[in-house]
Motif scaffolding. Structure first.
Motif, PDB file in Angstrom:
ATOM      1  N   UNK A  42     -32.348  78.040  72.388  1.00 39.15           N
ATOM      2  CA  UNK A  42     -33.834  78.641  71.354  1.00 39.15           C
ATOM      3  C   UNK A  42     -35.067  78.551  72.568  1.00 39.15           C
ATOM      4  N   UNK A  43     -35.447  79.607  72.282  1.00 41.16           N
ATOM      5  CA  UNK A  43     -36.786  79.932  72.260  1.00 41.16           C
ATOM      6  C   UNK A  43     -38.402  78.747  72.439  1.00 41.16           C
ATOM      7  N   UNK A  44     -37.510  78.379  70.890  1.00 38.07           N
ATOM      8  CA  UNK A  44     -39.033  77.612  70.645  1.00 38.07           C
ATOM      9  C   UNK A  44     -38.217  77.231  68.997  1.00 38.07           C
ATOM     10  N   UNK A  45     -38.983  76.077  68.526  1.00 36.09           N
ATOM     11  CA  UNK A  45     -38.761  75.837  67.117  1.00 36.09           C
ATOM     12  C   UNK A  45     -37.205  74.699  67.192  1.00 36.09           C
ATOM     13  N   UNK A  46     -36.659  74.899  66.186  1.00 33.74           N
ATOM     14  CA  UNK A  46     -35.593  73.470  65.591  1.00 33.74           C
ATOM     15  C   UNK A  46     -37.012  72.812  65.039  1.00 33.74           C
ATOM     16  N   UNK A  47     -36.635  71.205  64.987  1.00 32.49           N
ATOM     17  CA  UNK A  47     -37.009  69.984  64.948  1.00 32.49           C
ATOM     18  C   UNK A  47     -38.911  69.541  65.754  1.00 32.49           C
ATOM     19  N   UNK A  48     -38.589  70.109  67.044  1.00 36.03           N
ATOM     20  CA  UNK A  48     -39.536  69.677  67.390  1.00 36.03           C
ATOM     21  C   UNK A  48     -40.822  70.725  67.532  1.00 36.03           C
ATOM     22  N   UNK A  49     -40.366  71.654  66.795  1.00 34.42           N
ATOM     23  CA  UNK A  49     -41.661  72.851  66.995  1.00 34.42           C
ATOM     24  C   UNK A  49     -41.205  72.855  65.226  1.00 34.42           C
ATOM     25  N   UNK A  50     -40.995  72.933  64.346  1.00 35.13           N
ATOM     26  CA  UNK A  50     -41.149  73.106  62.623  1.00 35.13           C
ATOM     27  C   UNK A  50     -40.208  72.695  62.625  1.00 35.13           C
ATOM     28  N   UNK A  51     -40.648  71.486  61.602  1.00 34.33           N
ATOM     29  CA  UNK A  51     -39.976  70.323  61.139  1.00 34.33           C
ATOM     30  C   UNK A  51     -39.646  70.461  60.323  1.00 34.33           C
ATOM     31  N   UNK A  52     -40.226  71.427  58.915  1.00 35.36           N
ATOM     32  CA  UNK A  52     -40.018  72.104  58.150  1.00 35.36           C
ATOM     33  C   UNK A  52     -39.613  73.124  57.926  1.00 35.36           C
ATOM     34  N   UNK A  53     -38.826  73.444  58.825  1.00 40.37           N
ATOM     35  CA  UNK A  53     -38.099  74.206  58.777  1.00 40.37           C
ATOM     36  C   UNK A  53     -36.384  73.911  59.430  1.00 40.37           C
ATOM     37  N   UNK A  54     -35.543  74.137  58.902  1.00 42.39           N
ATOM     38  CA  UNK A  54     -34.419  73.970  59.196  1.00 42.39           C
ATOM     39  C   UNK A  54     -33.740  74.592  59.892  1.00 42.39           C
ATOM     40  N   UNK A  55     -34.060  75.655  59.679  1.00 43.99           N
ATOM     41  CA  UNK A  55     -32.882  77.408  59.622  1.00 43.99           C
ATOM     42  C   UNK A  55     -31.914  76.733  60.769  1.00 43.99           C
ATOM     43  N   UNK A  56     -32.513  77.125  62.152  1.00 48.12           N
ATOM     44  CA  UNK A  56     -31.871  76.916  63.156  1.00 48.12           C
ATOM     45  C   UNK A  56     -30.999  75.724  63.461  1.00 48.12           C
ATOM     46  N   UNK A  57     -31.711  74.361  63.947  1.00 49.82           N
ATOM     47  CA  UNK A  57     -30.760  73.401  63.406  1.00 49.82           C
ATOM     48  C   UNK A  57     -29.283  73.198  62.380  1.00 49.82           C
ATOM     49  N   UNK A  58     -29.638  73.915  61.816  1.00 49.54           N
ATOM     50  CA  UNK A  58     -28.343  73.714  60.632  1.00 49.54           C
ATOM     51  C   UNK A  58     -27.154  75.427  61.486  1.00 49.54           C
ATOM     52  N   UNK A  59     -27.653  75.845  61.489  1.00 48.00           N
ATOM     53  CA  UNK A  59     -27.087  76.769  62.037  1.00 48.00           C
ATOM     54  C   UNK A  59     -26.114  76.189  63.420  1.00 48.00           C
TER      55      UNK A  59
END
Length: 232
Positions: free
Chosen positions: A7-24
């Motif tokens: 991951x280039x960035x995102x997930x719970x560490x950078x986008x706590x309100x956006x679950x898309x990558x972590x669920x993937x």
């Protein structure tokens, strides 16, 4: 099947309100309720990041745990790691991560995990670490090249659109032959490898992309926005 999700960035560490990558990431395990283990070595096992990990994954259909090398939970690290279904590596200082993993033998344990079909995933430092080399700010204010584990060929650059110096520095290092050609990922983009080959790029943001960077060239790669699935 050997899977790595970088991951280039995102997930719970950078986008706590956006679950898309972590669920993937969770969906890539064959287990109905996968055991997912967070490794926060790169951040010095920062408790705030560990807490954020549990805050998100305790609400998902999985069994979360973490491995903190500064406070090892068990003496037998190999048995602990190889009992998991997904390993999720956080961001921070890639150089320190690699040094500590090698000291503890965790680098070889993770290679065994990959060979056994355990999904390896990570963000930022947790992305760079899987490649042969990458561009990192581990040494201070400047971005510099770094040799990594080599589970994946080529080089890697996370935060491609998220930090102003990333794109020009990475392209310069590749152009000059200091880094091998490789893959760059915007914040919110994840590169999914299966058996060492890039199979898919997914994103949690409509405009997040992956790129193949070679001397004198940057090719934008087809990226699938995971939010399209929720609209169906």
């Amino acid at each position: 099947m050997k899977q790595i999700i970088a991951m280039g960035g995102g997930g719970f560490l950078m986008e706590p309100e956006n679950p898309l990558l972590d669920r993937y990431i969770l969906q890539q395990s064959e287990k109905e309720r996968p055991k997912i283990c967070y490794i926060g070595t790169a951040s010095g096992d920062a408790q705030s990041m560990i807490d954020n990990f549990y805050s998100f994954f305790n609400e998902q259909n999985c069994e979360p745990s973490h491995l903190a090398l500064f406070k090892p939970p068990v003496r037998d690290l190999e048995s602990y790691v190889l009992d998991k279904d997904i390993i999720y590596v956080g961001g921070g200082n890639t150089k320190n991560l690699l040094a500590l993993w090698r000291e503890w033998g965790l680098d070889e344990i993770l290679r065994k995990a990959l060979d056994q079909g355990i999904v390896l995933a990570g963000i930022s430092a947790g992305s760079i670490c899987w490649f042969a080399e990458g561009v990192t700010d581990s040494y201070g204010d400047e971005l510099e090249p770094l040799k990594a584990l080599g589970f994946l060929k080529g080089s890697n650059c996370p935060h491609y659109d998220g930090e102003a110096d990333r794109r020009p520095t990475y392209r310069k290092l590749v152009d000059e032959g200091i880094l091998k050609p490789g893959i760059a990922a915007d914040d919110g983009a994840a590169i999914h490898y299966i058996d060492g080959e890039m199979k898919r790029i997914v994103s949690s943001r409509p405009d997040a992309k992956g790129y193949f960077v070679s001397p004198g060239s940057e090719e934008e790669l087809e990226t699938y926005y995971l939010g399209n699935e929720s609209k169906r």
